[in-house]
Every structure is written in structure tokens, then in C-alpha cells.
Design a protein around this motif. Structure first.
Motif, PDB file in Angstrom:
ATOM      1  N   ALA A 328       0.758  -1.258   0.038  1.00 34.60           N
ATOM      2  CA  ALA A 328      -0.128  -0.041   0.044  1.00 34.60           C
ATOM      3  C   ALA A 328       0.993   1.314   0.083  1.00 34.60           C
ATOM      4  O   ALA A 328       1.899   1.379   0.536  1.00 34.60           O
ATOM      5  CB  ALA A 328      -0.969  -0.132   1.139  1.00 34.60           C
ATOM      6  N   ALA A 329       0.335   2.330  -0.522  1.00 33.43           N
ATOM      7  CA  ALA A 329       1.127   3.552  -0.513  1.00 33.43           C
ATOM      8  C   ALA A 329       0.684   4.339   0.669  1.00 33.43           C
ATOM      9  O   ALA A 329      -0.345   4.092   1.342  1.00 33.43           O
ATOM     10  CB  ALA A 329       0.275   4.345  -1.710  1.00 33.43           C
ATOM     11  N   THR A 330       1.981   4.994   1.091  1.00 33.45           N
ATOM     12  CA  THR A 330       1.743   6.043   2.395  1.00 33.45           C
ATOM     13  C   THR A 330       1.725   7.400   1.921  1.00 33.45           C
ATOM     14  O   THR A 330       1.330   8.062   2.930  1.00 33.45           O
ATOM     15  CB  THR A 330       3.047   5.546   3.088  1.00 33.45           C
ATOM     16  OG1 THR A 330       4.296   5.675   2.357  1.00 33.45           O
ATOM     17  CG2 THR A 330       3.054   3.989   3.519  1.00 33.45           C
ATOM     18  N   TYR A 363       4.741  12.998 -10.684  1.00 33.45           N
ATOM     19  CA  TYR A 363       4.266  12.583  -9.192  1.00 33.45           C
ATOM     20  C   TYR A 363       5.157  11.412  -8.785  1.00 33.45           C
ATOM     21  O   TYR A 363       5.806  10.647  -9.411  1.00 33.45           O
ATOM     22  CB  TYR A 363       2.651  12.356  -9.248  1.00 33.45           C
ATOM     23  CG  TYR A 363       2.194  11.087  -9.792  1.00 33.45           C
ATOM     24  CD1 TYR A 363       2.203   9.698  -9.275  1.00 33.45           C
ATOM     25  CD2 TYR A 363       1.850  11.055 -11.313  1.00 33.45           C
ATOM     26  CE1 TYR A 363       1.878   8.701  -9.690  1.00 33.45           C
ATOM     27  CE2 TYR A 363       1.345  10.019 -12.080  1.00 33.45           C
ATOM     28  CZ  TYR A 363       1.233   8.824 -11.031  1.00 33.45           C
ATOM     29  OH  TYR A 363       0.946   7.622 -11.690  1.00 33.45           O
ATOM     30  N   ILE A 364       5.276  11.529  -7.403  1.00 35.33           N
ATOM     31  CA  ILE A 364       5.962  10.345  -6.530  1.00 35.33           C
ATOM     32  C   ILE A 364       5.185   9.587  -5.688  1.00 35.33           C
ATOM     33  O   ILE A 364       4.400  10.077  -5.003  1.00 35.33           O
ATOM     34  CB  ILE A 364       7.356  11.069  -5.903  1.00 35.33           C
ATOM     35  CG1 ILE A 364       8.216  11.641  -7.212  1.00 35.33           C
ATOM     36  CG2 ILE A 364       8.153   9.914  -5.214  1.00 35.33           C
ATOM     37  CD1 ILE A 364       9.471  12.090  -6.642  1.00 35.33           C
ATOM     38  N   VAL A 365       5.552   8.394  -5.871  1.00 32.60           N
ATOM     39  CA  VAL A 365       4.500   7.432  -4.613  1.00 32.60           C
ATOM     40  C   VAL A 365       5.640   6.882  -3.876  1.00 32.60           C
ATOM     41  O   VAL A 365       6.718   6.375  -4.381  1.00 32.60           O
ATOM     42  CB  VAL A 365       3.848   6.584  -5.471  1.00 32.60           C
ATOM     43  CG1 VAL A 365       2.893   5.748  -4.556  1.00 32.60           C
ATOM     44  CG2 VAL A 365       2.726   7.227  -6.337  1.00 32.60           C
ATOM     45  N   THR A 366       5.320   6.879  -2.495  1.00 34.02           N
ATOM     46  CA  THR A 366       6.027   6.197  -1.629  1.00 34.02           C
ATOM     47  C   THR A 366       5.236   4.876  -0.804  1.00 34.02           C
ATOM     48  O   THR A 366       4.053   5.327  -0.597  1.00 34.02           O
ATOM     49  CB  THR A 366       6.558   6.934  -0.236  1.00 34.02           C
ATOM     50  OG1 THR A 366       7.175   8.273  -1.089  1.00 34.02           O
ATOM     51  CG2 THR A 366       7.303   6.404   0.507  1.00 34.02           C
ATOM     52  N   LYS A 395       9.781   1.879  -9.380  1.00 34.31           N
ATOM     53  CA  LYS A 395      10.328   2.988  -9.388  1.00 34.31           C
ATOM     54  C   LYS A 395       9.453   3.887  -8.475  1.00 34.31           C
ATOM     55  O   LYS A 395      10.307   4.945  -7.937  1.00 34.31           O
ATOM     56  CB  LYS A 395      10.763   3.372 -10.665  1.00 34.31           C
ATOM     57  CG  LYS A 395      11.864   2.880 -11.720  1.00 34.31           C
ATOM     58  CD  LYS A 395      11.770   3.394 -12.937  1.00 34.31           C
ATOM     59  CE  LYS A 395      12.843   2.520 -13.700  1.00 34.31           C
ATOM     60  NZ  LYS A 395      13.241   3.322 -14.894  1.00 34.31           N
ATOM     61  N   GLY A 396       8.319   3.873  -8.660  1.00 33.90           N
ATOM     62  CA  GLY A 396       7.699   4.874  -7.588  1.00 33.90           C
ATOM     63  C   GLY A 396       7.178   6.194  -8.260  1.00 33.90           C
ATOM     64  O   GLY A 396       7.175   7.084  -7.644  1.00 33.90           O
ATOM     65  N   THR A 415      -5.517   9.071  -7.344  1.00 35.29           N
ATOM     66  CA  THR A 415      -5.881   8.393  -6.445  1.00 35.29           C
ATOM     67  C   THR A 415      -5.068   7.080  -6.637  1.00 35.29           C
ATOM     68  O   THR A 415      -4.719   6.452  -7.588  1.00 35.29           O
ATOM     69  CB  THR A 415      -7.333   7.742  -6.466  1.00 35.29           C
ATOM     70  OG1 THR A 415      -8.183   8.925  -6.474  1.00 35.29           O
ATOM     71  CG2 THR A 415      -7.757   6.926  -5.404  1.00 35.29           C
ATOM     72  N   VAL A 416      -4.245   6.713  -5.373  1.00 34.90           N
ATOM     73  CA  VAL A 416      -3.402   5.723  -5.151  1.00 34.90           C
ATOM     74  C   VAL A 416      -3.721   4.817  -4.112  1.00 34.90           C
ATOM     75  O   VAL A 416      -3.429   5.362  -3.144  1.00 34.90           O
ATOM     76  CB  VAL A 416      -1.921   6.122  -5.009  1.00 34.90           C
ATOM     77  CG1 VAL A 416      -1.090   4.815  -5.143  1.00 34.90           C
ATOM     78  CG2 VAL A 416      -1.465   6.904  -6.275  1.00 34.90           C
TER      79      VAL A 416
END
Length: 435
Positions: A328-330, A363-366, A395-396, A415-416
Motif C-alpha cells: 500500500a501507498a503511504t 508525481y512520486i509515490v512512497t 520506481k515509484g 488516487t493511489v
């Protein structure tokens, strides 16, 4: 009165003489000083330049070394250099400073410099010609290792001659021939030229190295070598893998060339969960975790290539359980700049573009291995339309392509998984902005 006056004039003249002498001396010193500063002649530069030698003493073996053993730098551009051995029966040296060991002993190499027709000794270094010996590390029991097999070495030759080039010896005899002999043929068979023929079982063996030079043969020493059984480091263990990421089986397998992997689970959808990936048409030992679920991975091995008809008759190394799970994304960030370097975070966009133009938004996802589903929607496609969303799992990072359709405001929802990022977008006509 007159005498006194003449005496006064005499003192004055003497004082003037002293001042004049001091002025003349100062002029000479200053002239000399400026003359030296302004002198950029080759003679002046050469006077302060002397060669530098990287080593005061070196050890070599017999034979032509082929490369320089010491580095000589800071040479004069227009000078000539020559080299002379104090004992040619021990070591010879050519015009390029390449050494040849002739016999055991020590000699001195003198470097002569010829400049402007004059020759002088510019430096020297000592050379010791010594008997070839095995390096200390090479004697260790596990210096080299090989896997069990025979076919392995036909397709993937293992030749100990290659290790000669990798500094197996100290003071190698460059003109000698080296041969190799197994200390236990029940463990390992090897040809005299160093080519491994077959390994029969696991165990440690000493490889005797012999040197033949001038029709004389002597034993240099014994190399430590170990034949190892194949290993599967994840036997009876569970590995969690994030969906959409890669699983590399090669990380868990040691001391083998050929292996076969069988996937299974109760639902029968193991091939949907873990999908093989290929390089140049051949499986590269990696899987793509395509969807969530659990799979048992069983590994078989042999000393020759396996196929689906024979693998069950071969050696089974064991099984591990692979759980493909959702990561899951944080956090989600809209950014401006280099998404792989320096960037700044943004919460809104002000776009000055004509109708029909497009822009890209990063955009960047963690965390990077987040496997949540991603969607991008516009509150008004009449203002701005989402044309494309490219996200790199693993890669996020992602790129959203937006197309301008009007001059108003809209909201882009990124939405992630359970996280939604709202981006306020204002679209303006660039001509109107100028006015």
C-alpha cells in the motif's frame, strides 16, 4: 675656516659616494631579481626539473616482463633517456625500460639523461629476480570452488590457466610452462593444461602446480580448491513479494549451472501469479509477480540441462512458498523538477497554454514498490482532459499528460489505493496573460 670648509665638503662627498654605492647595489639586485622572474627559458625550467621514480626496488620473475615495472615521470620533453643494468647476467633492460629476468639475483638499473649534448645519471632503482611462488591466498582451502558435474565444464570451461593471469603467483616466470595435477581424482579430474574435466563429489582437494623452464620441472606449490554441492538458501521458507515487482531465483541458488523450477498451488492459477520473464528468448531465472496469491516454488537440479520430461528424476533441492502481496501507498506527491533528483512539491497548477496544447505533470509515490491501483480523473474535461498516465511500478514515479480544452478552473484527482491527491488547476490563454 677654509680647512673646516674643505673637510665638510669631503664628508659630504664621502656620504654621496656611500649613497651612490647603495643605489648601484640596489639596482643590480632589482635587475637580477626581475631578470630571473622574467626568464622562462628552457634552460632555467630544466634546471629545476628532475625525474621521479615510482619504486626504489622491485621484484620480478624470470623472462621478459612485457610491461614497465617502475613508472618514471617528470621527464624533460627534449631530453633522451637510456637504461643500463649493472649485471646483465641477472637482469636485462631495453630502451623502453622493459625488464627481462635472466637468472636469480639482484642488479641496479641506472637511468641516464642526455640533454643539450650532456649526459648525466638521473636516477636508479634495484631489481631482484626471484623464484616463482604461490600467493598466500591461493593456498587457502577455498581459494577456488567448482560445482559438481561434467557437462557443466563442456559448455562452461573452467581453466586454471586463466588464474595465472589473475595474479596467482608472486614473481611469475614469464617464459615458463605451468601444469596442474589433482590431489584427489575421486573429487576432481583435471587435465595438465589446467582444464577441469569433471567434478564427482563435494570435498576439498589440493591442485599441485608445476613449473617447467629450460627443460627443468619443479613444484611451485598447491592451490586450495573445493567442490561444492548445490544450495537453495530459501528451502522451507516463505518470501513475500510485492505485486508487479520482480522475483529473482538466482539470488537464492548457489553452486549450480542447471536448474528447473516447478510452480504449484491449490487453485491451479500459479502461472497467473508468477509469470516467467525472458532474455533473448530464454528464461532469465526471474518472475514477474503479476497478481496476488500464494505459489509453491520447487527447484530441481542436475549436472546437465533439464527438461520437463526428466526433471522429476533429477535432484530436488527443495521448495519455498512465495506470497504475492499488495504494497500500500503511504504518500503521494505532485512535483516539479527532476523526479529522480532535485524537485519541489506542488499542490496546484497554473497553466498558460492554448487550447489543444498538452503538458506533463510528475508525481512520486512512497514506497517505491507500491502496488496499489492508480487512477487520474478531471472534474471537467471541458477545461482539462487526462490524456495519459504512465506509472513505473518498482520506481515509484509517474507522469500524467493533460490536454487543455478551455480557460477555467478544474480539479485533478490522483488516487493511489486509499490515498487521493487533489490538484487545483487553472488554465489561462497565454495571449490574455500578455495583455
Amino acid at each position: 675656516m677654509v680647512c673646516q670648509t674643505l673637510k665638510g665638503w669631503g664628508d659630504m662627498i664621502r656620504r654621496y659616494r656611500r649613497v651612490l654605492a647603495l643605489l648601484l647595489m640596489t639596482a643590480v639586485i632589482v635587475t637580477s631579481f626581475w631578470f630571473n622572474i622574467g626568464d622562462t627559458s628552457e634552460e632555467t625550467q630544466a634546471a629545476d626539473k628532475s625525474i621521479k621514480i615510482s619504486d626504489e626496488a622491485v621484484n620480478i620473475g624470470l623472462g621478459d616482463q612485457g610491461v614497465e615495472q617502475v613508472l618514471i615521470s617528470n621527464k624533460k620533453d627534449s631530453a633522451e633517456y637510456s637504461y643500463k643494468s649493472s649485471n646483465k647476467s641477472v637482469v636485462k633492460v631495453d630502451s623502453q625500460d622493459i625488464l627481462t629476468g635472466v637468472s636469480y639475483g639482484t642488479a641496479t638499473i641506472t637511468i641516464n639523461e642526455t640533454y643539450k649534448g650532456k649526459t648525466k645519471t638521473a636516477g636508479s632503482y634495484k631489481v631482484s629476480v626471484k623464484e616463482t611462488t604461490l600467493k598466500k591466498d591461493a593456498k587457502a582451502a577455498d581459494f577456488l570452488w567448482a560445482e559438481i558435474g561434467k557437462t557443466t565444464f563442456k559448455e562452461n570451461p573452467f581453466n586454471l590457466q586463466d588464474y595465472i593471469e589473475e595474479n596467482l603467483f608472486d614473481c611469475r616466470n614469464m617464459d615458463a610452462v605451468y601444469t596442474f595435477y589433482s590431489g584427489d581424482k575421486n573429487i576432481l579430474k583435471i587435465k595438465a593444461n589446467g582444464l577441469v574435466e569433471e567434478t564427482l563429489k563435494a570435498g576439498k582437494v589440493k591442485i599441485t602446480v608445476k613449473e617447467t623452464y629450460n627443460k627443468k620441472t619443479r613444484t611451485v606449490g598447491k592451490i586450495g580448491m573445493e567442490v561444492k554441492n548445490p544450495e537453495f538458501t530459501k528451502v522451507d521458507k516463505t518470501v513475500n513479494v510485492a505485486k508487479y515487482s520482480s522475483l529473482d531465483m538466482n539470488k537464492y541458488l548457489k553452486y549450480l549451472t542447471y536448474y528447473y523450477v516447478v510452480l504449484s498451488n491449490k487453485k491451479g492459477n500459479e502461472d497467473e501469479i508468477l509469470q516467467m520473464t525472458y532474455t533473448k528468448g530464454e528464461w532469465n531465472g526471474k518472475f514477474k509477480a503479476a497478481t496476488g496469491g500464494a505459489v509453491n516454488v520447487t527447484v530441481y537440479t542436475d549436472t546437465e540441462p533439464l527438461n520437463s520430461k526428466t526433471y522429476k528424476k533429477k535432484k530436488c533441492l527443495g521448495s519455498m512458498k512465495v506470497n504475492v502481496v499488495n504494497k500500500a501507498a503511504t504518500s503521494v506527491k505532485l512535483v516539479k523538477g527532476d523526479i529522480n533528483g532535485k524537485y519541489t512539491e506542488e499542490d496546484s497548477l497554473s497553466i498558460s497554454k492554448n487550447k489543444g496544447d498538452s503538458v506533463s505533470v510528475n508525481y512520486i509515490v512512497t514506497p517505491k514498490n507500491c502496488s496499489d491501483d492508480i487512477s487520474v480523473k478531471s472534474s471537467s474535461s471541458k477545461v482539462v482532459k487526462v490524456v495519459k498516465n504512465d506509472y513505473s511500478y518498482g520506481k515509484g514515479t509517474g507522469v500524467i499528460t493533460l490536454k487543455m480544452n478551455g480557460e477555467e478552473k478544474a480539479v485533478i484527482k490522483l488516487t493511489v489505493g486509499s490515498i487521493t491527491k487533489k490538484i487545483n488547476v487553472t488554465v489561462k490563454n497565454p495571449d490574455a496573460v500578455k495583455k
